[in-house]
Design a protein around this motif. Structure first.
Motif, PDB file in Angstrom:
ATOM      1  N   SER A  93       0.836  -1.197   0.000  1.00  0.00           N
ATOM      2  CA  SER A  93       0.000   0.000   0.000  1.00  0.00           C
ATOM      3  C   SER A  93       0.871   1.247   0.000  1.00  0.00           C
ATOM      4  CB  SER A  93      -0.914   0.012   1.235  1.00  0.00           C
ATOM      5  OG  SER A  93      -0.136  -0.032   2.423  1.00  0.00           O
ATOM      6  N   ARG A  94       0.237   2.351  -0.320  1.00  0.00           N
ATOM      7  CA  ARG A  94       0.897   3.653  -0.236  1.00  0.00           C
ATOM      8  C   ARG A  94       0.341   4.399   0.984  1.00  0.00           C
ATOM      9  NH1 ARG A  94      -0.306   3.037  -5.715  1.00  0.00           N
ATOM     10  NH2 ARG A  94       1.547   2.711  -6.998  1.00  0.00           N
ATOM     11  N   TYR A  95       1.214   5.172   1.608  1.00  0.00           N
ATOM     12  CA  TYR A  95       0.813   5.920   2.800  1.00  0.00           C
ATOM     13  C   TYR A  95       1.606   7.218   2.796  1.00  0.00           C
ATOM     14  CZ  TYR A  95      -1.132   6.312   7.502  1.00  0.00           C
ATOM     15  OH  TYR A  95      -1.855   6.697   8.585  1.00  0.00           O
ATOM     16  N   PRO A  96       0.997   8.317   3.223  1.00  0.00           N
ATOM     17  CA  PRO A  96       1.722   9.588   3.210  1.00  0.00           C
ATOM     18  C   PRO A  96       3.016   9.529   4.018  1.00  0.00           C
ATOM     19  CG  PRO A  96      -0.623   9.965   3.578  1.00  0.00           C
ATOM     20  CD  PRO A  96      -0.402   8.490   3.673  1.00  0.00           C
ATOM     21  N   PHE A  97       4.022  10.248   3.556  1.00  0.00           N
ATOM     22  CA  PHE A  97       5.264  10.407   4.298  1.00  0.00           C
ATOM     23  C   PHE A  97       4.958  11.078   5.651  1.00  0.00           C
ATOM     24  CE2 PHE A  97       8.960  13.005   5.466  1.00  0.00           C
ATOM     25  CZ  PHE A  97       9.954  12.048   5.420  1.00  0.00           C
ATOM     26  N   PRO A  98       5.557  10.658   6.745  1.00  0.00           N
ATOM     27  CA  PRO A  98       6.775   9.850   6.829  1.00  0.00           C
ATOM     28  C   PRO A  98       6.575   8.381   7.113  1.00  0.00           C
ATOM     29  CG  PRO A  98       6.382  10.868   8.941  1.00  0.00           C
ATOM     30  CD  PRO A  98       5.255  11.312   8.044  1.00  0.00           C
ATOM     31  N   ALA A  99       5.326   7.885   7.227  1.00  0.00           N
ATOM     32  CA  ALA A  99       5.142   6.473   7.528  1.00  0.00           C
ATOM     33  C   ALA A  99       5.754   5.594   6.446  1.00  0.00           C
ATOM     34  CB  ALA A  99       3.655   6.160   7.693  1.00  0.00           C
ATOM     35  N   LYS A 100       5.725   6.077   5.198  1.00  0.00           N
ATOM     36  CA  LYS A 100       6.395   5.391   4.094  1.00  0.00           C
ATOM     37  C   LYS A 100       7.093   6.434   3.233  1.00  0.00           C
ATOM     38  CE  LYS A 100       3.534   1.252   3.859  1.00  0.00           C
ATOM     39  NZ  LYS A 100       2.769   0.306   2.998  1.00  0.00           N
ATOM     40  N   VAL A 101       8.231   6.028   2.671  1.00  0.00           N
ATOM     41  CA  VAL A 101       8.969   6.922   1.791  1.00  0.00           C
ATOM     42  C   VAL A 101       8.684   6.529   0.345  1.00  0.00           C
ATOM     43  CG1 VAL A 101      10.793   7.505   3.396  1.00  0.00           C
ATOM     44  CG2 VAL A 101      11.014   5.446   2.028  1.00  0.00           C
ATOM     45  N   GLU A 102       8.542   7.516  -0.523  1.00  0.00           N
ATOM     46  CA  GLU A 102       8.198   7.250  -1.917  1.00  0.00           C
ATOM     47  C   GLU A 102       9.420   6.902  -2.764  1.00  0.00           C
ATOM     48  OE1 GLU A 102       6.105  10.543  -3.517  1.00  0.00           O
ATOM     49  OE2 GLU A 102       4.363  10.313  -2.202  1.00  0.00           O
ATOM     50  N   GLU A 103      10.575   7.413  -2.412  1.00  0.00           N
ATOM     51  CA  GLU A 103      11.761   7.250  -3.247  1.00  0.00           C
ATOM     52  C   GLU A 103      12.153   5.779  -3.375  1.00  0.00           C
ATOM     53  OE1 GLU A 103      11.774  11.318  -1.517  1.00  0.00           O
ATOM     54  OE2 GLU A 103      11.458   9.290  -0.754  1.00  0.00           O
ATOM     55  N   THR A 104      12.511   5.361  -4.582  1.00  0.00           N
ATOM     56  CA  THR A 104      12.945   3.988  -4.802  1.00  0.00           C
ATOM     57  C   THR A 104      14.446   3.813  -4.584  1.00  0.00           C
ATOM     58  OG1 THR A 104      13.194   4.401  -7.182  1.00  0.00           O
ATOM     59  CG2 THR A 104      11.072   3.530  -6.423  1.00  0.00           C
ATOM     60  N   ALA A 105      15.211   4.892  -4.634  1.00  0.00           N
ATOM     61  CA  ALA A 105      16.654   4.838  -4.393  1.00  0.00           C
ATOM     62  C   ALA A 105      16.924   5.120  -2.923  1.00  0.00           C
ATOM     63  CB  ALA A 105      17.375   5.852  -5.271  1.00  0.00           C
ATOM     64  N   THR A 106      17.697   4.261  -2.284  1.00  0.00           N
ATOM     65  CA  THR A 106      17.984   4.406  -0.863  1.00  0.00           C
ATOM     66  C   THR A 106      18.598   5.763  -0.542  1.00  0.00           C
ATOM     67  OG1 THR A 106      18.239   2.020  -0.565  1.00  0.00           O
ATOM     68  CG2 THR A 106      19.294   3.452   1.062  1.00  0.00           C
ATOM     69  N   ALA A 107      19.543   6.205  -1.362  1.00  0.00           N
ATOM     70  CA  ALA A 107      20.218   7.482  -1.092  1.00  0.00           C
ATOM     71  C   ALA A 107      19.224   8.631  -1.053  1.00  0.00           C
ATOM     72  CB  ALA A 107      21.288   7.736  -2.144  1.00  0.00           C
ATOM     73  N   ALA A 108      18.260   8.632  -1.976  1.00  0.00           N
ATOM     74  CA  ALA A 108      17.253   9.693  -2.006  1.00  0.00           C
ATOM     75  C   ALA A 108      16.324   9.598  -0.805  1.00  0.00           C
ATOM     76  CB  ALA A 108      16.460   9.622  -3.308  1.00  0.00           C
ATOM     77  N   ALA A 109      15.957   8.380  -0.421  1.00  0.00           N
ATOM     78  CA  ALA A 109      15.088   8.200   0.742  1.00  0.00           C
ATOM     79  C   ALA A 109      15.777   8.674   2.014  1.00  0.00           C
ATOM     80  CB  ALA A 109      14.688   6.734   0.866  1.00  0.00           C
ATOM     81  N   VAL A 110      17.064   8.365   2.143  1.00  0.00           N
ATOM     82  CA  VAL A 110      17.825   8.806   3.309  1.00  0.00           C
ATOM     83  C   VAL A 110      17.864  10.326   3.374  1.00  0.00           C
ATOM     84  CG1 VAL A 110      20.141   8.901   4.297  1.00  0.00           C
ATOM     85  CG2 VAL A 110      19.216   6.718   3.491  1.00  0.00           C
ATOM     86  N   GLU A 111      18.045  10.960   2.236  1.00  0.00           N
ATOM     87  CA  GLU A 111      18.087  12.427   2.202  1.00  0.00           C
ATOM     88  C   GLU A 111      16.745  13.030   2.610  1.00  0.00           C
ATOM     89  OE1 GLU A 111      19.125  16.087  -0.907  1.00  0.00           O
ATOM     90  OE2 GLU A 111      19.422  14.001  -1.503  1.00  0.00           O
ATOM     91  N   THR A 112      15.644  12.456   2.123  1.00  0.00           N
ATOM     92  CA  THR A 112      14.315  12.938   2.484  1.00  0.00           C
ATOM     93  C   THR A 112      14.083  12.817   3.987  1.00  0.00           C
ATOM     94  OG1 THR A 112      13.373  12.405   0.320  1.00  0.00           O
ATOM     95  CG2 THR A 112      11.833  12.561   2.163  1.00  0.00           C
ATOM     96  N   LEU A 113      14.461  11.679   4.556  1.00  0.00           N
ATOM     97  CA  LEU A 113      14.299  11.478   5.993  1.00  0.00           C
ATOM     98  C   LEU A 113      15.188  12.430   6.790  1.00  0.00           C
ATOM     99  CD1 LEU A 113      14.115   7.591   6.018  1.00  0.00           C
ATOM    100  CD2 LEU A 113      12.346   9.118   6.898  1.00  0.00           C
ATOM    101  N   ARG A 114      16.403  12.679   6.303  1.00  0.00           N
ATOM    102  CA  ARG A 114      17.303  13.595   7.003  1.00  0.00           C
ATOM    103  C   ARG A 114      16.744  15.013   7.015  1.00  0.00           C
ATOM    104  NH1 ARG A 114      21.636  12.804   4.186  1.00  0.00           N
ATOM    105  NH2 ARG A 114      21.322  14.567   2.791  1.00  0.00           N
TER     106      ARG A 114
END
Length: 362
Positions: free
Chosen positions: A100-121
């Motif tokens: 399922s999809r869920y609004p950030f921050p419960a789930k991250v949309e980015e498929t690349a780990t580096a981009a997801a880490v940056e969004t969370l940071r």
């Protein structure tokens, strides 16, 4: 002749099914992300990037016979999966586990780990600088996020707004559990505004720093520096079309038979959040469904006809409120408080079990 099984989706159910099926068939796991995301731990990582646990796990040790294709399914039928690249994966059996999809921050949309880490940071830095945080939704995500924020920054003011009359929505959970969660939230200083909604969404994007004031339908004004949307789960079934589309319900989830096959499709199974199975959408449920599907496909491959039925779990929850708080419930043990919940889920967030599942060293 070998049997090819396409598993679409590499989340909790998908990796569990793929690993079990890999023992006797040629498995192709189709997943656009470059790493498994341990979504259960996202909120902890959001407030504590230095958390000793792990959020992203590589797929490269999961399968011994099969392979992982990092691409997105755009269409599925009884004979295979069409990918975003235009390639096609022919398959004898298909397991749909796209979650399922869920609004950030419960789930991250980015498929690349580096981009997801940056969004969370970026979101972490915004949270660290916020004096007042507004959370929309008093379901499990909103409550857990409130607990994580207060554990990391006790002086940060946290307000939760939800139009429902009580926390945890309409889920079939006992009043005793709700009372225990409300008690702990009050001790943390979390403000609950229930039975009302905002007259308009806050300005800016969720997780974006910036002072604002909003008003509820009952006239209460709320000033905050940051907000997050903590509701709005949607089954990830945008690729489902053709003959399979008839199995979609009004919410976009796939109806399944008791053996977890999509009705009318003898070789297509579905598991996890993508299904309309009437139970809480949790990692544990997806993993249990995956085990049933793997066993059923093995039965079919070996020429059998008697398939196992999946029994939906009774209502239950393990809700951490920070590393050392929270409450849990299942019908066998009843309501458990903060100490027991911390042992179940609060500090480790089951990281060790997923290291084992993906055949990884700590």
């Amino acid at each position: 002749m070998s049997t090819t099984i396409a598993v679409v989706g590499g989340g909790y159910g998908g990796v569990t099914a793929a690993k079990a099926l890999d023992e006797f068939a040629d498995v192709v796991l189709i997943e656009p992300r470059d790493a498994f995301v341990h979504n259960v731990a996202v909120l902890r990582h959001l407030v504590d990037p230095g958390w000793s646990g792990r959020l992203f796990f590589p797929y490269d040790r999961l399968l011994t016979r099969g392979k992982v294709i990092h691409d997105r399914a755009v269409a599925v039928d009884a004979t295979g999966v069409t990918l975003g690249s235009g390639d096609r994966v022919p398959a004898d059996y298909i397991v749909l586990a796209t979650g399922s999809r869920y609004p950030f921050p419960a789930k991250v949309e980015e498929t690349a780990t580096a981009a997801a880490v940056e969004t969370l940071r970026d979101a972490h830095l915004a949270l660290a600088g916020a004096a007042r945080v507004l959370l929309l939704g008093a379901g499990p995500v909103g409550l857990e996020l409130a607990g994580e924020i207060k554990a990391a920054w006790p002086d940060t003011a946290v307000t939760i707004v939800d139009p429902a009359p009580d926390i945890l929505g309409t889920t079939a959970l006992p009043d005793e559990l709700r009372a225990e969660v409300r008690r702990q939230l009050a001790e943390l200083g979390v403000e609950l505004l229930l039975g009302t909604a905002l007259t308009a969404d806050p300005p800016g994007k969720p997780g974006q720093a910036g002072e604002f004031t909003v008003t509820t339908g009952t006239g209460t004004e709320i000033a905050a520096d940051l907000w997050f949307r903590c509701y709005g789960v949607v089954p990830a079934t945008d690729y489902v079309g053709g003959g399979l589309a008839a199995a979609l319900d009004a919410q976009g989830a796939l109806r399944v038979d008791p053996d977890l096959r999509v009705p009318g499709h003898a070789s297509v199974f579905a598991i996890g959040d993508v299904t309309a199975v009437p139970e809480a959408k949790m990692a544990k449920a997806a993993e249990q469904q995956a085990a049933v599907v793997a066993a059923n496909i093995r039965t079919l491959v070996e020429g059998g006809t008697e398939l196992a039925a999946y029994s939906p779990a009774s209502p239950g929850i393990a809700l951490p409120l920070g590393p050392h708080g929270g409450a849990s419930y299942n019908e066998t043990v009843g309501v458990l408080g903060a100490e027991q919940t911390s042992k179940i889920k609060g500090t480790s967030l089951r990281v060790e079990s997923y290291l084992e599942l993906l055949n990884l060293d700590r």
